[in-house]
Design a protein around this motif. Structure first.
Motif, PDB file in Angstrom:
ATOM      1  N   UNK A 110      10.106  12.469   7.203  1.00 38.20           N
ATOM      2  CA  UNK A 110       9.097  11.822   6.266  1.00 38.20           C
ATOM      3  C   UNK A 110       7.769  11.923   6.650  1.00 38.20           C
ATOM      4  N   UNK A 111       7.505  11.412   7.950  1.00 43.26           N
ATOM      5  CA  UNK A 111       6.273  11.245   8.557  1.00 43.26           C
ATOM      6  C   UNK A 111       5.495  12.716   8.480  1.00 43.26           C
ATOM      7  N   UNK A 112       6.117  13.953   8.517  1.00 41.34           N
ATOM      8  CA  UNK A 112       5.545  15.058   8.572  1.00 41.34           C
ATOM      9  C   UNK A 112       5.187  15.371   7.027  1.00 41.34           C
ATOM     10  N   UNK A 113       6.001  14.911   6.254  1.00 36.28           N
ATOM     11  CA  UNK A 113       5.596  15.176   4.665  1.00 36.28           C
ATOM     12  C   UNK A 113       4.153  14.179   4.288  1.00 36.28           C
ATOM     13  N   UNK A 114       4.144  12.960   5.083  1.00 35.78           N
ATOM     14  CA  UNK A 114       3.023  12.174   4.828  1.00 35.78           C
ATOM     15  C   UNK A 114       1.921  12.728   5.178  1.00 35.78           C
ATOM     16  N   UNK A 115       1.860  13.388   6.473  1.00 38.22           N
ATOM     17  CA  UNK A 115       0.834  14.028   6.935  1.00 38.22           C
ATOM     18  C   UNK A 115       0.451  15.428   6.106  1.00 38.22           C
ATOM     19  N   UNK A 116       1.448  15.832   5.640  1.00 40.57           N
ATOM     20  CA  UNK A 116       1.065  17.197   4.754  1.00 40.57           C
ATOM     21  C   UNK A 116       0.142  16.789   3.397  1.00 40.57           C
ATOM     22  N   UNK A 117       0.585  15.560   3.096  1.00 40.99           N
ATOM     23  CA  UNK A 117       0.002  15.206   1.771  1.00 40.99           C
ATOM     24  C   UNK A 117      -1.473  14.924   2.071  1.00 40.99           C
ATOM     25  N   UNK A 118      -2.044  14.534   3.321  1.00 37.55           N
ATOM     26  CA  UNK A 118      -3.428  14.499   3.483  1.00 37.55           C
ATOM     27  C   UNK A 118      -3.942  16.043   3.174  1.00 37.55           C
TER      28      UNK A 118
ATOM     29  N   UNK B  90      -3.254  17.869   1.081  1.00 37.94           N
ATOM     30  CA  UNK B  90      -3.293  18.027  -0.445  1.00 37.94           C
ATOM     31  C   UNK B  90      -4.432  17.030  -0.942  1.00 37.94           C
ATOM     32  N   UNK B  91      -5.213  16.743  -0.025  1.00 34.45           N
ATOM     33  CA  UNK B  91      -6.578  15.818  -0.530  1.00 34.45           C
ATOM     34  C   UNK B  91      -6.186  14.310  -0.885  1.00 34.45           C
ATOM     35  N   UNK B  92      -4.953  13.742  -0.535  1.00 38.09           N
ATOM     36  CA  UNK B  92      -4.351  12.531  -0.897  1.00 38.09           C
ATOM     37  C   UNK B  92      -4.681  11.479   0.571  1.00 38.09           C
ATOM     38  N   UNK B  93      -5.538  10.539   0.357  1.00 39.73           N
ATOM     39  CA  UNK B  93      -5.602   9.515   1.186  1.00 39.73           C
ATOM     40  C   UNK B  93      -4.524   8.517   1.315  1.00 39.73           C
ATOM     41  N   UNK B  94      -4.386   8.028   2.772  1.00 33.64           N
ATOM     42  CA  UNK B  94      -3.080   7.272   2.684  1.00 33.64           C
ATOM     43  C   UNK B  94      -3.065   5.973   3.469  1.00 33.64           C
ATOM     44  N   UNK B  95      -2.841   5.075   2.951  1.00 34.54           N
ATOM     45  CA  UNK B  95      -2.743   3.688   3.457  1.00 34.54           C
ATOM     46  C   UNK B  95      -1.179   3.170   3.655  1.00 34.54           C
TER      47      UNK B  95
ATOM     48  N   UNK C  58      -5.411   9.594  -5.960  1.00 32.24           N
ATOM     49  CA  UNK C  58      -6.215  10.080  -4.894  1.00 32.24           C
ATOM     50  C   UNK C  58      -5.834   9.212  -3.573  1.00 32.24           C
ATOM     51  N   UNK C  59      -5.410   7.967  -4.045  1.00 35.28           N
ATOM     52  CA  UNK C  59      -5.072   7.143  -2.800  1.00 35.28           C
ATOM     53  C   UNK C  59      -3.518   6.674  -2.917  1.00 35.28           C
ATOM     54  N   UNK C  60      -2.627   7.046  -1.896  1.00 33.46           N
ATOM     55  CA  UNK C  60      -1.246   6.494  -2.018  1.00 33.46           C
ATOM     56  C   UNK C  60      -1.218   5.375  -0.893  1.00 33.46           C
TER      57      UNK C  60
ATOM     58  N   UNK D 175       5.423   8.639  -7.434  1.00 34.51           N
ATOM     59  CA  UNK D 175       4.084   8.064  -7.337  1.00 34.51           C
ATOM     60  C   UNK D 175       3.019   9.220  -7.645  1.00 34.51           C
ATOM     61  N   UNK D 176       3.454  10.395  -6.898  1.00 36.50           N
ATOM     62  CA  UNK D 176       2.467  11.432  -7.040  1.00 36.50           C
ATOM     63  C   UNK D 176       2.276  12.050  -8.442  1.00 36.50           C
TER      64      UNK D 176
END
Ligand code: ATP
Length: 231
Positions: A170-178, A180-185, A151-153, A145-146
């Protein structure tokens, strides 16, 4: 960055969503929690018009309520669906290539960025995706997906079926994406894990948003603890 107002979703005569209001700001991690059938998946699908919906959805200052899914994805809003849906008979690298289909010129540099973010995918780049573990397949689904440079995942149940240790990774990776300037829902059954990394949360019940607030407050809310966090 993203807002949905009075979002309703229809499956024939069945109304899957009866009025959801959510907002996601730049670089936030926002989570949707709720029991089975509360409407979490329908909210994500309604936002990107994968299902018949009504209401107003705005993304990057534009009304996208009537846009087709592929146009919305092009604008920078990506969905990693529940169940991952990776191409099991293609290699890891080929899966990533599929994610960059509209942007082949940037493929190599985006792929290298993904390999830096997910080293295990680099190690296994020539392996068939279907032979990887559940956690690795989830990482691949996110990386694919990336590759579209969203800009929003939006992530639908990423922890489903994964061992607790892998969920932590996995959750540590999701935090890391932020970072990288990616917004998460994020939609999760594992509400406690989701609330620990989220800034804010919405609670859905019977197709409606019934509560919202800072994730930390939700973790301490006795009603939320009883209903969604196992007491
Ligand atoms: P789950 O975690 O179980 O997927 P959810 O919170 O994501 O739950 P949805 O899947 O969005 O909930 O379902 C919301 C409502 O819409 C439910 O009443 C569900 O039965 C209904 N629904 C969802 N998909 C369909 C469909 N394809 N056809 C008919 N009804 C559906």
């Amino acid at each position: 960055m993203l807002s949905a107002r009075e979002l309703k979703v229809f499956y024939g005569v069945i109304q899957g969503l009866k009025g959801v209001d959510i907002e996601v700001n730049d670089r936030e991690i926002v989570t949707l929690i709720g029991s089975n059938g509360a409407g979490k998946t329908s909210t994500l699908h309604g936002i990107v018009n994968l299902v018949r919906s009504s209401g107003q959805v705005r993304f990057l200052n534009e009304d996208i309520s009537r846009r087709q899914t592929h146009q919305i994805v092009r604008r920078g809003l990506a969905l990693v669906p529940e169940g991952r849906h990776i191409f099991t008979n293609l290699t890891i690298e080929e899966n990533l290539r599929m994610g960059a289909y509209h942007n082949q010129a940037a493929f190599a540099s985006l792929r290298d960025k993904m390999f830096a973010l997910f080293p295990r995918l680099k190690e296994r780049r020539n392996q068939m995706a279907g032979t990887m573990s559940g956690g690795e397949q989830q990482m691949l689904a996110i990386a694919r997906a990336l590759m579209g440079e969203p800009v929003l995942l939006m992530l639908d149940e990423p922890s489903l079926g994964l061992a607790p240790r892998i969920v932590g990774e996995l959750f540590a990776t999701i935090e890391q994406l932020r970072n990288e300037n990616i917004t998460i829902l994020l939609v999760e059954q594992n509400a406690s894990a989701a609330l620990r990394i989220a800034d804010r949360a919405y609670v859905l019940e019977n197709g409606k948003t019934v509560l919202s607030g800072p994730a930390r407050e939700m973790l301490d809310n006795p009603e939320i603890k009883r209903m969604y966090l196992g007491g």
